[in-house]
Scaffold this active site. Structure first.
Site, short mmCIF file in Angstrom:
data_model
loop_
_atom_site.label_atom_id
_atom_site.label_comp_id
_atom_site.label_asym_id
_atom_site.label_seq_id
_atom_site.Cartn_x
_atom_site.Cartn_y
_atom_site.Cartn_z
CB SER A 182 -0.78 0.17 1.01
OG SER A 182 0.04 -0.06 2.35
CB THR B 181 -8.21 2.00 7.46
OG1 THR B 181 -7.29 1.12 8.31
CG2 THR B 181 -8.19 1.73 5.94
CG ASN C 2 -1.43 -10.68 12.45
OD1 ASN C 2 -2.21 -11.57 12.12
ND2 ASN C 2 -1.57 -9.45 11.99
CD GLN C 3 -2.55 -15.60 18.43
OE1 GLN C 3 -1.54 -14.78 19.14
NE2 GLN C 3 -3.58 -16.31 19.22
N GLY D 79 4.03 -4.03 11.22
CA GLY D 79 4.07 -5.37 10.48
C GLY D 79 4.96 -5.00 9.10
CG ASP D 80 3.61 -2.36 6.26
OD1 ASP D 80 3.01 -3.50 5.89
OD2 ASP D 80 2.69 -1.65 6.82
#
Length: 300
Positions: free
Chosen positions: A11, A46, A146-147, A222-223
């Site tokens: 993104s 967002t 992730n989880q 996370g990125d």
């Protein structure tokens, strides 16, 4: 040594640090040449109260961009990495793009962060899940869910560390992934810790990191994790403990610096909590050691 080339498909936001805005800067600092395709182009992420404006790219958009690269013989890459995608047709076409990139360079490594959601809910269309399962997981060399994402991809729940390793094994078995990392999860018994599990060499080597919990949520972490993992796995390909230690410490340094910048505020807003990525330049290059990864299982 030649400069490694990366095609990063993630993104883009005009303001803030998620997706390519979080990934490209760390990669550039470490000497990687990054070509970026934006899966969406949005005003902001967002999490902002008044929403977002912008465009979600479709299948034809990525086809056009990749065709231009291919026709000019610019499609030789050492790595392809993918993150947030907002449209199932784009993701299907992305899978075909990775396959075509492999024809150009059979040694290309595909690092996939299957961005779908967190904390029990999706923030992309749920139709993306089946595309990830059928078209992406089988071809990725590295998976970084992730989880929540790991549970959805595997169809299994994670309530303890043993469950986490079983999920990693399941994801290995579903494709060609040599490495599966559950980047973050509430996997251990300590509520003050987040746990990251790294399964290398198709599960022959397992590494765990226990991370002090920062009392806030962040967008884009996370990125940063995915970019850092690519960096440190490229630099230390035979040292999973070093890879996990440096990746987690790099990410933690950015998050901790961000938290320190707004913790004095009574009600920090979304802009206050944007990652302090540029301010963390030195930590991205040489992370301080907050934590140390632990070798759980060593390959025979």
């Amino acid at each position: 040594m030649s400069t490694p080339r990366i095609l990063s498909i993630q993104s883009h936001v005009v303001c803030g640090y998620v997706g390519n805005k979080s990934s490209v800067f760390p990669l550039h600092l470490h000497g990687f040449q990054v070509d970026a395709i934006n899966s969406v182009q949005l005003s902001n992420h967002t999490g902002y109260r008044k929403g977002i404006k912008g465009q979600i790219l479709k299948a034809q958009d990525i086809t056009d961009l990749y065709t231009g690269l291919k026709e000019n013989n610019l499609n030789f890459y050492d790595y392809v990495t993918t993150g947030y995608v907002g449209d199932p047709s784009f993701l299907e076409t992305l899978a075909r793009t990775v396959t075509d990139l492999r024809e150009k360079n059979p040694n290309i490594k595909y690092v996939c962060d299957p961005v779908m959601g967190d904390e029990g809910h999706f923030y992309v269309p749920e139709a993306l899940l089946s595309v990830y399962q059928k078209s992406i997981v089988p071809i990725a060399d590295v998976l970084l869910p992730n989880q929540f994402e790991a549970e959805k991809l595997s169809g299994m729940s994670i309530t303890c560390e043993a469950d986490g390793w079983k999920v990693c094994d399941k994801l290995h078995s579903q494709g060609k992934a040599e490495t599966v990392v559950i980047t973050s999860g509430e996997i251990g018994d300590n509520p003050d810790e987040i746990v990251s599990l790294g399964s290398f060499n198709r599960g022959e080597t397992k590494v765990k990191v226990c991370i002090p919990r920062i009392p806030s949520s962040f967008t884009g972490s996370g990125d940063v994790f995915a970019a850092s993992f690519l960096i440190w796995s490229h630099k230390h390909p035979d040292n999973p403990v070093k890879i996990m230690t440096n990746t987690v410490n790099t990410t933690y340094a950015v998050l901790n610096r961000t938290y320190e910048s707004f913790k004095h505020l009574d009600t920090p807003g979304s802009y206050d909590k944007e990652l302090k990525l540029i301010q963390s330049k030195a930590d991205l290059e040489d992370p301080p050691e907050f934590v140390q990864a632990i070798l759980v299982k060593e390959s025979s």
